[in-house]
Design an enzyme around this catalytic site. Structure first.
Site, PDB file in Angstrom:
ATOM      1  N   GLU A   1       0.773  -1.230   0.000  1.00 41.36           N
ATOM      2  CA  GLU A   1       0.000   0.000   0.000  1.00 41.36           C
ATOM      3  C   GLU A   1       0.814   1.295   0.000  1.00 41.36           C
ATOM      4  O   GLU A   1       0.315   2.323  -0.440  1.00 41.36           O
ATOM      5  CB  GLU A   1      -0.936   0.000   1.214  1.00 41.36           C
ATOM      6  CG  GLU A   1      -1.968  -1.101   1.205  1.00 41.36           C
ATOM      7  CD  GLU A   1      -2.912  -1.006   0.014  1.00 41.36           C
ATOM      8  OE1 GLU A   1      -3.375   0.112  -0.298  1.00 41.36           O
ATOM      9  OE2 GLU A   1      -3.176  -2.044  -0.624  1.00 41.36           O
TER      10      GLU A   1
ATOM     11  N   SER B   1     -42.210 -26.267  47.680  1.00 36.44           N
ATOM     12  CA  SER B   1     -41.841 -26.449  49.091  1.00 36.44           C
ATOM     13  C   SER B   1     -40.449 -25.946  49.439  1.00 36.44           C
ATOM     14  O   SER B   1     -40.090 -25.914  50.622  1.00 36.44           O
ATOM     15  CB  SER B   1     -41.953 -27.924  49.466  1.00 36.44           C
ATOM     16  OG  SER B   1     -43.320 -28.300  49.499  1.00 36.44           O
TER      17      SER B   1
END
Length: 736
Positions: free
Chosen positions: A121, A391
């Site tokens: 690049e 319970s």
């Protein structure tokens, strides 16, 4: 010839004279014309100078006016990661749109990778001032010759500026801005900072932004592990990410790869021999890598809990999407794996609509060590859902009774109990001990006993609710602004039998408080939050917790729960490890079938709550089609989770329960009582206040309980099934 010349001369003079006549004098016009020539020439040069100078002046003005952000001020969306307590096991990720990015420091990116990107690049990156005339010329020639591998004319600095500051629209104004910002950035930022920023933001294809995400997308490794050949593949993709994926366009991708490697030789990053040795690497199938898969299975529900908790800590959604957070949770991989493995081992044998939830909490800290709310990462979270508890809720009546000086050795009738609406409640299949201790009644889960215990509390049902809240049951849950109440008023009698909704995580929390000698710690998931740069935004600070009940109240409640694992289907922990637990089951309307089943319990190290129910609120059936109870699948999962989680750890014991002590002036003995009287106890205990005495109080003197006088037991009204009954219209009785 002479005549022709003269004629030509005469004609020319005549024409000139004629022209001059019409223009008010030839000589005068000629002089003026000469004058015109004298100032036209400088005007042309001036115009050219102005044409050249204007952009330069504009550039200089813009350069002065433009304010380039300082390094660190430009933030981009990136992945935040959620880890287990070991800080390395990834549980989930938070991936924002266009944010599959994990920023890494430049020093962790191999030099060969950096050079590959420069070769692809911007080969003059370290020499140019943000703009490259040779790069521009090379790109122009490439366009003319059709050589697409020549690359574009933008430098790395320009590409970064375009992506982060000026955008990607096609216009001269945008390009001019790009040039100004690039030149100024090149002068104000050091080159390594620009390169690091670029490598962490550029798009590489496959939904991967930044070099680390790209390395994982193409090769399944981190950026720090890239070699020369792999680096060249990634660098080659930058030019046209979508078109140069080797998986779909190997030929063009390899051409560009060769261009990058040749460039690496030209800039001295590779020798000719190293270049010749490079072999094009294989890339992974894109289908095997999903950038936006944030979590799988139960980890998705953990992620939701973590994100919700971050909001309470002041860490915003923007922080989550831009700071690359590393979030270390409380989840213990051993406990979590034990939980998932236990569920995976049991669920294939269950009915298709059965669902389970399991939460494990550290009693000593409140840290959530294991969390299973379901198998679907994006599905319903049963661990965070309000569900009737059956319970299991009786343990809160026990603690409330102990708080008010009623010992677990107090005798109560287990015969059917008449509710305020005139209905009677009995235990499963009419089971009864006649008259027995609260401790025995808890083990055998006699419903009438605990309705009588609750009736003896100073504030009845409200005391059961208050104790549950004190120990860890949330006061509000998703979908319910207030829990354990009737619109803010006192709860119904059925609260002690688990009529009201609570969450599995809250049940684990409450049992953890009891296991921790009555000291409450807030449950939490987030241990530490750090940014990608290493800054610590939050770290959980250990605390001493809050005492919610006395040591002896907690110890006596735990003591009453200790025989239950063995009683409930032989679920004693491996090696006889000490535990305290309680089962619970909830009826499905008046069908005679069950809809919810629970097992909650703890060791000194861990507290675990397990729930089983159905996805469609139909009958909860076991693997062979019968009704499921808490002693079934929930207890099996509970035992498996704790056995595997605690394997190899020391065998610890709970604080021993001491008898409750009483001042002699407050001790009373009332021999006359009836299982049908307003007071359900066989004894009336006068106590000094509402709190249990300290551990070192005098030993309790328990008088002999006289035989109950003969009473005629009223006839219990018929019910659809003898073991079930409705407490109030529309309110079913939990059993088990």
């Amino acid at each position: 010839m002479a005549d022709h010349s003269a004629e030509h001369s005469t004609n020319s003079t005549s024409a000139s004279s004629a022209k001059g006549t019409t223009r008010s004098g030839g000589a005068r016009r000629l002089k003026k014309a000469e004058g015109e020539k004298s100032w036209v020439k400088p005007t042309i040069w001036g115009t050219l100078a102005a044409v050249i100078a204007a952009p330069l002046v504009a550039f200089m003005v813009a350069y002065i006016v433009v304010d380039v952000p300082r390094p660190g001020e430009l933030v981009s969306k990136q992945v935040s990661q959620i880890f287990a307590s070991d800080g390395t096991t990834e549980l989930a990720r938070v991936v924002p749109a266009e944010g599959n990015r994990v920023e890494v420091p430049l020093e962790t990116v191999p030099e060969v990778t950096r050079n590959a990107v420069l070769a692809a690049e911007d080969r003059e990156f370290y020499e140019n001032n943000g703009f490259s005339f040779t790069g521009f010329a090379r790109a122009a020639i490439g366009q003319i010759t059709g050589n697409t591998s020549a690359g574009g004319g933008s430098t790395i600095t320009q590409q970064y500026v375009k992506n982060m500051l000026v955008g990607n629209d096609y216009s001269y104004i945008r390009k001019a801005k790009e040039l100004v910002y690039s030149v100024k950035m090149a002068n104000e930022w050091d080159k390594d900072t620009v390169l690091e920023s670029y490598l962490n933001t550029i798009y590489f294809g496959r939904n991967a932004y930044g070099i680390d995400a790209a390395a994982r997308a193409y090769f399944g490794i981190g950026a720090s592990e890239l070699n020369a050949a792999q680096s060249a593949v990634l660098a080659a993709s930058i030019q046209r990410p979508s078109q140069l994926d080797p998986w779909t366009n190997r030929a063009e991708a390899e051409d560009r790869w060769n261009y990058v490697l040749d460039g690496m030789v030209s800039i001295g990053a590779l020798t000719e021999e190293e270049r010749a040795a490079q072999v094009y690497p294989e890339v992974q199938d894109p289908a095997l890598y999903s950038a936006y898969t944030e979590a799988t299975g139960p980890n998705g529900l953990i992620k939701n809990q973590v994100i919700a908790e971050l909001g309470t800590l002041g860490i915003t959604e923007e922080d989550l999407q831009t700071l690359g957070l590393r979030i270390t949770t409380t989840i213990d991989t051993k406990v979590q794996n034990a939980t998932v493995d236990a569920v995976d081992a049991q669920m294939p044998q269950q009915q298709e609509n059965v669902r389970v939830a399991a939460v494990t909490v550290d009693p000593n800290t409140g840290a959530v060590r294991g969390y299973y709310g379901g198998a679907d990462a994006a599905g319903y979270d049963y661990a965070n859902a309000g569900i009737p508890t059956g319970s299991t809720f009786k343990i809160f009546a026990v603690a409330a009774a102990l708080q008010q000086g009623i010992p677990t050795s107090a005798y109560y009738s287990s015969e059917p109990f008449q509710l305020s609406n005139g209905e009677y409640v009995e235990s499963v299949n009419g089971a009864s001990c006649g008259t027995c201790s609260m401790k025995e009644a808890l083990m055998k889960s006699y419903n009438p006993t605990f309705l009588r215990v609750q009736e003896d509390l100073e504030n009845g049902t409200q005391d059961t609710a208050d104790m549950a809240h004190a120990l860890g049951i949330a006061r509000s849950i998703p979908g319910e602004a207030q829990t354990l109440t009737e619109g803010g008023a006192q709860p119904y009698e059925g609260i002690v039998l688990g009529q009201y909704n609570s969450r599995p995580i809250d049940m684990a929390h409450a049992v953890a408080t009891l296991a921790n000698d009555g000291v409450w710690h807030e449950t939490y998931f987030v241990e530490r939050v750090q940014t990608a740069s290493g800054e610590t935004l939050y770290e959980h600070q250990p605390s001493e917790g809050e005492r919610r009940v006395s040591v002896n109240v907690a110890a006596n409640t735990i003591d009453a729960m200790m025989p239950i694992a063995a009683w409930s289907g032989g679920n004693t922990l491996a090696g006889g490890r000490v535990s305290a637990s309680k089962t619970g089951t909830v009826q499905l309307g008046d069908t005679g079938m069950n809809r919810d089943a629970w097992m909650v319990g703890a060791t000194p190290q861990l507290a675990t709550a397990v729930w089983a129910g159905t996805s469609d609120n139909t009958a909860l059936l076991n693997s062979w089609g019968g009704s499921m109870y808490g002693a079934g699948l929930p207890a099996t999962l509970w035992k498996s989770i704790l056995d595997a989680s605690l394997e190899g750890q020391e065998f610890q014991t709970f604080t021993p329960a001491e008898p409750l002590g009483y001042e002699s002036s407050n001790y009373q003995y009332t021999p006359s009582w009836s299982p049908w009287s307003g007071s359900g106890r066989g004894n009336s205990w006068g106590t000094s206040g509402n709190t249990a005495t300290e551990q070192n109080a005098p030993a309790e003197v328990v008088p002999e309980v006289p035989a109950a006088p003969a009473v005629e037991v009223p006839v219990v009204p018929a019910a659809p099934e003898p073991e079930y009954i409705e407490i109030l219209p529309g309110v079913t009785v939990p059993i088990g």
